[in-house]
Design an enzyme around this catalytic site. Structure first.
Site, PDB file in Angstrom:
ATOM      1  N   HIS A 327       0.828  -1.199   0.000  1.00 12.18           N
ATOM      2  CA  HIS A 327       0.000   0.000   0.000  1.00 12.18           C
ATOM      3  C   HIS A 327       0.863   1.249   0.000  1.00 12.18           C
ATOM      4  CE1 HIS A 327      -4.031  -1.642   1.120  1.00 12.18           C
ATOM      5  NE2 HIS A 327      -3.314  -2.614   1.646  1.00 12.18           N
ATOM      6  N   HIS A 370      -3.629  -1.076  12.184  1.00 10.85           N
ATOM      7  CA  HIS A 370      -2.901   0.175  12.375  1.00 10.85           C
ATOM      8  C   HIS A 370      -3.048   0.683  13.794  1.00 10.85           C
ATOM      9  CE1 HIS A 370      -2.130   4.539  10.753  1.00 10.85           C
ATOM     10  NE2 HIS A 370      -1.010   3.940  11.110  1.00 10.85           N
ATOM     11  N   GLU A 376      -8.099   9.705  14.115  1.00  9.91           N
ATOM     12  CA  GLU A 376      -8.757   9.436  12.836  1.00  9.91           C
ATOM     13  C   GLU A 376     -10.278   9.397  13.021  1.00  9.91           C
ATOM     14  OE1 GLU A 376      -7.332   5.943  10.896  1.00  9.91           O
ATOM     15  OE2 GLU A 376      -5.238   6.323  11.395  1.00  9.91           O
ATOM     16  N   HIS A 400     -11.051   6.650  15.873  1.00 16.07           N
ATOM     17  CA  HIS A 400      -9.965   5.853  16.405  1.00 16.07           C
ATOM     18  C   HIS A 400      -8.925   6.840  16.926  1.00 16.07           C
ATOM     19  CE1 HIS A 400     -11.605   2.910  13.249  1.00 16.07           C
ATOM     20  NE2 HIS A 400     -12.068   2.570  14.434  1.00 16.07           N
ATOM     21  N   HIS A 406      -6.901  -0.355  15.230  1.00 15.14           N
ATOM     22  CA  HIS A 406      -8.068  -0.456  14.358  1.00 15.14           C
ATOM     23  C   HIS A 406      -7.652  -1.150  13.064  1.00 15.14           C
ATOM     24  CE1 HIS A 406      -6.050   3.383  13.552  1.00 15.14           C
ATOM     25  NE2 HIS A 406      -6.426   3.232  12.282  1.00 15.14           N
TER      26      HIS A 406
END
Length: 479
Positions: A327, A370, A376, A400, A406
């Protein structure tokens, strides 16, 4: 199609709302009542942080020639400067506009405090738990009219507008247009994300029609009113310091992500309207105040400068992502950012997860698990978010907090771990977004308790995750 109307001495190409190129934008809703009638066939100035000029074509030559504050302005107008930065800010970050108006904005009676409902900067509640909100209720018109200002609700935030430091996250839910009433935020800039219902926004600089899958930014001090054609709901990110900017592109190059040309700023469109008891509402240091005056605040005949509201169509975002393996981090989806004094660290980022292709090879394609040094907040405009297709609903949200773990739920993990890795479309008919901040956000009492929308079972989406570790099976097959 470009329109180049005569503007007295100068002109700037402007787009019409109906002819802006857009791949996925829904057709604008037709006006349903008289509140919407002035919002047809709107035109906009194109660009981001440009030095714009605009004058209402009904008064050609209303912009002074060669100076900002002549002894006598054309048409008997008043000159007024609106400063969005200190006078001595570096030229590259200096923000100001000159407005030429029928009355100066100082012509109003004194402000008095008014009820502010659940709008607050009392960020007092703390929890490290993952939080998810079910969709926030839109008030029923049968229970009474609720306009945009009356429907503001604060979820969380950090910092203090009195020291111009920090940010806040709010939602709005309303069913009625603001009538003979305007609002301005003295505490900071606001980024509005409509989720249900198109917003018809009248500002001192002109008019904008902002449907879902678009955003608009209205900076500190700018007066505006919101008209709606039905039940409306959305999200707001407020920054107490700085202004939103386009993120740097670095090695991406000169193009990509949100392109400057796709941002749209309204054009001058004045109304010369006497209104007894017109209400001017302001949010000042977290509290609401109201003053009255006897004329419309939208009496700006011409303006020029680089401090003006704007809107953006999210479907025009040029997505960049990995075409080999792994990613890129979600920062690659940043539309706008407000940077802190620490390089590369944001007071607030506005990030979207738009429709795109997923082509990464031998890669777990959904978002990875993560723990983050940033807060977030996620919202969903429409569709189903790929990492949690159940439970995370349009009009709701999730938070989060800093270092709160999460990631994908068990169902998503199992499917993506064994799924076919052929090129596939991701997030079609879906638009989710994130407000990300380096600040450790606290909740309001309404956001964590009174709203009664917190999903107490959210944590359960990770409980079915199984132990797949097998020291005798290096291939790592999922059990």
């Amino acid at each position: 199609r470009l329109h180049t109307p005569r503007l007295g001495r100068s002109f700037r190409p402007i787009y019409t709302h109906t002819n802006i190129p857009s791949r996925h934008r829904p057709s604008p809703q037709p006006p349903k009542n008289r509140d919407m009638e002035p919002f047809t066939n709107l035109t906009y100035l194109s660009g981001f942080n440009n030095e714009f000029i605009s004058e209402d074509p009904r008064c050609p030559g209303s912009l002074p020639v060669g100076q900002n504050n002549p002894q006598m302005c054309p048409y008997g107008l008043y000159a007024e400067q609106l400063s969005g930065s200190a006078f001595t800010a570096p030229r590259g970050s200096n923000r100001r506009s000159w407005l030429y108006r029928i009355y100066p904005s100082a012509k109003h009676r004194p402000f008095s405090p008014i009820d502010q409902g659940n709008l607050s900067n009392q960020f007092t509640e703390v929890t490290p738990n993952q939080i998810r909100w079910n969709p926030f209720d839109i008030p029923d018109l049968n229970d009474g009219r609720v306009d945009f200002v009356e429907g503001l609700r604060s979820l969380c935030g950090a910092g203090d507008p009195s020291s111009k430091s920090g940010m806040a996250i709010h939602v709005y839910t309303c069913n009625a247009s603001m009538s003979d009433k305007c609002f301005y935020n003295a505490d900071g800039d606001i980024l509005i994300v409509p989720q249900t219902g198109e917003l018809y926004v009248q500002t001192e600089f002109g008019k904008m029609a902002v449907p879902p899958n678009h955003i608009c930014v209205i900076q500190r001090g700018i007066r505006f009113s919101v008209a709606v054609s039905g039940p409306s709901r959305g999200y707001i990110c407020e920054i107490f310091e700085g202004h939103f900017e386009l993120p740097g592109l670095g090695p991406i190059g000169a193009n990509g992500l949100a392109n400057p040309r796709d941002f749209q700023t309204p054009v001058a469109c004045y109304e010369d309207k006497d209104v007894m008891g017109y209400k001017v509402v302001t949010k000042y240091q977290g509290k609401l105040f109201e003053a009255q005056q006897d004329h419309s605040p939208y009496d700006v005949v011409a303006w020029h400068g680089n401090y003006a509201p704007y809107m953006y169509d999210l479907s025009l975002y040029s997505v960049v992502n990995s075409v080999s393996f792994d990613h890129c981090d979600p920062s690659i989806f940043t539309v706008l950012t407000c940077q802190s004094t620490t390089p590369g660290t944001a007071i607030a980022d506005f990030v979207i997860f738009p429709p795109r292709w997923g082509v990464a090879e031998h890669t777990f394609r959904p978002p990875y698990y993560h723990r983050n040094c940033m807060s977030e907040f996620m919202g969903l405009i429409h569709g189903a978010y790929e990492a949690k297709e159940d439970g995370f609903q349009p009009g709701g949200g999730s938070m989060h907090s800093i270092m709160t773990p999460h990631g994908p739920d068990a169902q998503c993990f199992n499917a993506a771990s064994e799924g076919d890795l052929s090129p596939v479309r991701v997030a079609d008919n879906t638009q989710s977004f994130m407000f990300e901040s380096a600040l450790s956000l606290k909740y309001t009492t309404w956001g964590l308790e009174t709203c009664e929308k917190v999903d107490e079972y959210y944590y359960q989406c990770w409980q079915p995750l199984r132990k797949n570790f097998n020291p005798l099976s290096p291939g790592g097959a999922v059990n």
